[in-house]
Design a protein around this motif. Sequence first.
Motif, PDB file in Angstrom:
ATOM      1  N   LEU A 175      45.966  29.715  30.691  1.00  0.00           N
ATOM      2  CA  LEU A 175      46.733  30.283  30.811  1.00  0.00           C
ATOM      3  C   LEU A 175      47.514  30.764  32.015  1.00  0.00           C
ATOM      4  O   LEU A 175      46.288  31.097  33.243  1.00  0.00           O
ATOM      5  CB  LEU A 175      46.890  31.887  29.849  1.00  0.00           C
ATOM      6  CG  LEU A 175      48.104  32.044  30.403  1.00  0.00           C
ATOM      7  CD1 LEU A 175      49.171  31.503  29.162  1.00  0.00           C
ATOM      8  CD2 LEU A 175      48.150  34.378  29.945  1.00  0.00           C
ATOM      9  N   SER A 176      48.070  30.349  32.425  1.00  0.00           N
ATOM     10  CA  SER A 176      48.225  29.818  34.197  1.00  0.00           C
ATOM     11  C   SER A 176      49.473  30.625  34.289  1.00  0.00           C
ATOM     12  O   SER A 176      49.711  30.831  35.628  1.00  0.00           O
ATOM     13  CB  SER A 176      48.808  28.342  34.419  1.00  0.00           C
ATOM     14  OG  SER A 176      47.678  27.380  33.933  1.00  0.00           O
TER      15      SER A 176
ATOM     16  N   GLY B 218      50.802  27.351  28.635  1.00  0.00           N
ATOM     17  CA  GLY B 218      49.451  26.964  28.309  1.00  0.00           C
ATOM     18  C   GLY B 218      48.660  26.117  28.256  1.00  0.00           C
ATOM     19  O   GLY B 218      49.538  25.152  28.208  1.00  0.00           O
TER      20      GLY B 218
ATOM     21  N   SER C 224      42.039  32.609  31.487  1.00  0.00           N
ATOM     22  CA  SER C 224      43.716  32.638  32.378  1.00  0.00           C
ATOM     23  C   SER C 224      42.878  32.364  33.931  1.00  0.00           C
ATOM     24  O   SER C 224      42.301  33.236  34.208  1.00  0.00           O
ATOM     25  CB  SER C 224      43.839  33.481  31.395  1.00  0.00           C
ATOM     26  OG  SER C 224      42.891  34.932  31.845  1.00  0.00           O
TER      27      SER C 224
END
Length: 219
Positions: free
Chosen positions: A63-64, A70, A214
């Motif tokens: 997850l950015s 994602g 993440s």
Amino acid sequence: MMRNIFFPLFCLLSVHLMAQDELYPPAIEISDPTLSKFLTELTLAVGKKDKDFILSHMDPNVLSSFGGNGGIDEFKEYWDFEKEHTTFWDELENILLIGGAKYEDGSGSYSIPYTFSDWPNEFDAFEHYLILGTHVNVRSAPSAENSKVLGQLSYRIVKLNQSPQDNSESESQWFNISTIDGKLTGYVHGKYLVSPVGYRMVLTKSTKGWVISSFVAGD
């Protein structure tokens, strides 16, 4: 240019709330040697800007951002990862320099920095910052020159009074802050302040070892 990082000085860290408005540097406390090893390797990868290491130790659904779906391709696009000007390395270096909380429960998940994972609930994360450092000057004006030192603070949670101010001479950012008890108000340079909702990284232990699941900011 990568600053000198000595892993034992900042990693894996437990938070001790010595007083209601103080968050002291965590002590090294981690029981999983595989996590210690991975963080050491990650630190070295940052120094080398080793893209292959990062991509090979990334969850396929990483997850950015909270608005995305994602994935590694999305991560590359979000960070301009293949380009020289990407800010990813600076942000990851900052996270590692702050350090993480203790890890001993074998949960298989680890968040860093500790200013996110162990932030006290009584302090609104959007209205408070941590002063990261010892004897940090609090000044009468947003400048290191021609301003009086009103006091010094060490690893103190402070209230943010206004948005950062650009200093036209140094092109740096200053924040107007107050201590929780209201006894000291002044300006602190932004490089000494950490937001609990800034960038943080979550690591997950998978079948192939620890991976980045993440790397986000905000709430």
